[in-house]
Design an enzyme around this catalytic site. Structure first.
Site, PDB file in Angstrom:
ATOM      1  N   ASP A 115       0.832  -1.202   0.000  1.00  0.00           N
ATOM      2  CA  ASP A 115       0.000   0.000   0.000  1.00  0.00           C
ATOM      3  C   ASP A 115       0.870   1.257   0.000  1.00  0.00           C
ATOM      4  O   ASP A 115       2.009   1.234   0.467  1.00  0.00           O
ATOM      5  CB  ASP A 115      -0.854   0.077   1.282  1.00  0.00           C
ATOM      6  CG  ASP A 115      -1.773  -1.111   1.420  1.00  0.00           C
ATOM      7  OD1 ASP A 115      -2.119  -1.703   0.396  1.00  0.00           O
ATOM      8  OD2 ASP A 115      -2.131  -1.423   2.578  1.00  0.00           O
TER       9      ASP A 115
HETATM   10  N1  URA Z   1      -1.260  -5.981   3.815  1.00  0.00           N
HETATM   11  C1  URA Z   1      -1.698  -4.700   3.878  1.00  0.00           C
HETATM   12  O1  URA Z   1      -2.681  -4.418   4.513  1.00  0.00           O
HETATM   13  N2  URA Z   1      -0.996  -3.768   3.232  1.00  0.00           N
HETATM   14  C2  URA Z   1       0.127  -4.032   2.521  1.00  0.00           C
HETATM   15  O2  URA Z   1       0.724  -3.120   1.945  1.00  0.00           O
HETATM   16  C3  URA Z   1       0.561  -5.356   2.466  1.00  0.00           C
HETATM   17  C4  URA Z   1      -0.137  -6.322   3.129  1.00  0.00           C
END
Ligand code: URA
Length: 262
Positions: A115
Site C-alpha cells: 500500500d
Molecule cells: N497488507 C496490507 O494491509 N498492506 C500491505 O501493503 C501489504 C499487506
C-alpha cells in the site's frame, strides 16, 4: 504488474509495447507511438492496437527490422518508503516505485503490491515468469509484516489471527503471529502519543490490504505497517528506506527454487 498473462498454450504472454521497450527499442511511450503509427509487425502482420499480447515465439519487426528479444534479467530488493505507490504510473502524480528505480539499468517492475502507506521490502524485476509465480497464491510465498497497533492486543485477538479472520472476500488462511514488544510509549507519528504494541504477522496470501483488514476486523486498526520479509529475503537493517540493491545469485536461486524454477 499489469502484464503477465498466459496464452492458450500456457505460455507467458506480454504486451507488445512492454516487450519492445524491454528490448531497448525505445521508451514505453515512444514504442506506443511506433505501434499506433503502424510501424510494428508481429509475424508479418501490422499491429496497431496497443495492448496486443505476444509470446516468445512471435517474430516482431519495427520498420522491417527484426527485434532481438534476448533480454537480460535483473533482480533488486527495494526498501519502499511510505508515501510511494507500487505501480509504474499514477494518474494522481504520486511518486512510484518505478521512478525510485529509474537509475537501474533495466526497467523493472514490482512483484506484488505494498500500500501507499506501507513501507518495506519489495522485489523488483523484469523476470516476468518469476514475478508471476511469486505473486500466484498457489505457491504460498510467505510475507512477514511488522505491525504497530493501538494495544494492548489480547490473547483472543491473537488466536483469531492465527485461526483466520472473516473478511468480506472470504476467510484468511491461518497466520503466524508473534508479539515483538510490550506497549511502546513512544511517538510513531506526530500527534500520535497513544501506546502502541508491535507484532509480527506472517501470511502467505495476497488479498488486497490484507494485514490492515485482518487487524481492523478484530478491532485493532493498524497505525503503521512495514514488510520485513518476503520469502527468504529479510530486512537486515542495512537497506535504507528508499534504497535498493541487487539480489545476490544465491538469493535469486532461493527465490526461483521456492516457486519451482531451476
Ligand atoms: N497488507 C496490507 O494491509 N498492506 C500491505 O501493503 C501489504 C499487506
Amino acid at each position: 504488474m499489469d502484464v503477465e498473462h498466459k496464452d492458450q498454450n500456457g505460455e507467458l504472454a506480454e504486451r507488445l509495447q512492454k516487450v519492445l521497450a524491454q528490448a531497448g527499442v525505445a521508451s514505453r511511450r515512444q514504442v506506443e507511438r511506433l505501434i499506433e503509427e503502424g510501424r510494428v509487425t508481429v509475424n508479418g502482420i501490422t499491429v496497431s492496437v496497443l495492448g496486443t499480447k505476444v509470446n516468445s515465439n512471435d517474430t516482431i519487426c519495427v520498420d522491417g527490422t527484426l527485434i532481438e528479444r534476448s533480454e537480460r534479467l535483473f533482480y533488486y530488493l527495494l526498501n519502499k518508503p511510505m508515501g510511494v505507490i507500487t505501480s509504474a504510473r499514477d494518474p494522481q502524480g504520486r511518486p512510484t516505485v518505478v521512478e525510485i528505480m529509474r537509475d537501474a539499468p533495466a526497467r523493472v517492475y514490482p512483484v506484488g503490491r505494498l500500500d501507499f502507506d506501507t513501507s518495506g521490502l519489495l522485489v523488483m524485476t523484469n523476470d516476468g515468469e518469476l514475478a508471476h509465480r511469486l505473486m500466484h497464491p498457489s505457491y504460498g510465498v510467505e510475507k512477514t509484516y511488522r505491525v504497530w497497533v493501538h494495544g494492548p492486543v489480547g490473547i483472543k485477538a491473537l488466536e483469531q489471527l492465527r485461526e483466520g479472520v472473516l473478511l468480506n472476500d472470504g476467510k484468511t488462511a491461518p497466520a503466524k503471529v508473534v508479539r515483538r514488544s510490550g506497549l511502546l510509549k513512544r511517538r510513531i507519528v506526530d500527534q500520535m502519543s497513544e501506546p502502541l504494541e508491535v507484532l509480527e504477522i506472517t501470511i502467505h496470501e495476497g488479498k488486497n490490504r490484507q494485514v490492515r483488514r485482518m487487524f481492523g476486523a478484530i478491532g485493532y486498526p493498524v497505525a503503521k505497517l512495514e514488510r520485513i520479509a518476503f520469502g527468504p529475503l529479510a530486512q537486515d537493517g542495512q537497506l535504507q528506506s528508499g534504497s535498493y540493491r541487487s539480489l545476490t545469485r544465491e538469493e535469486i536461486k532461493k527465490l526461483r527454487s521456492l516457486v519451482g524454477l531451476t
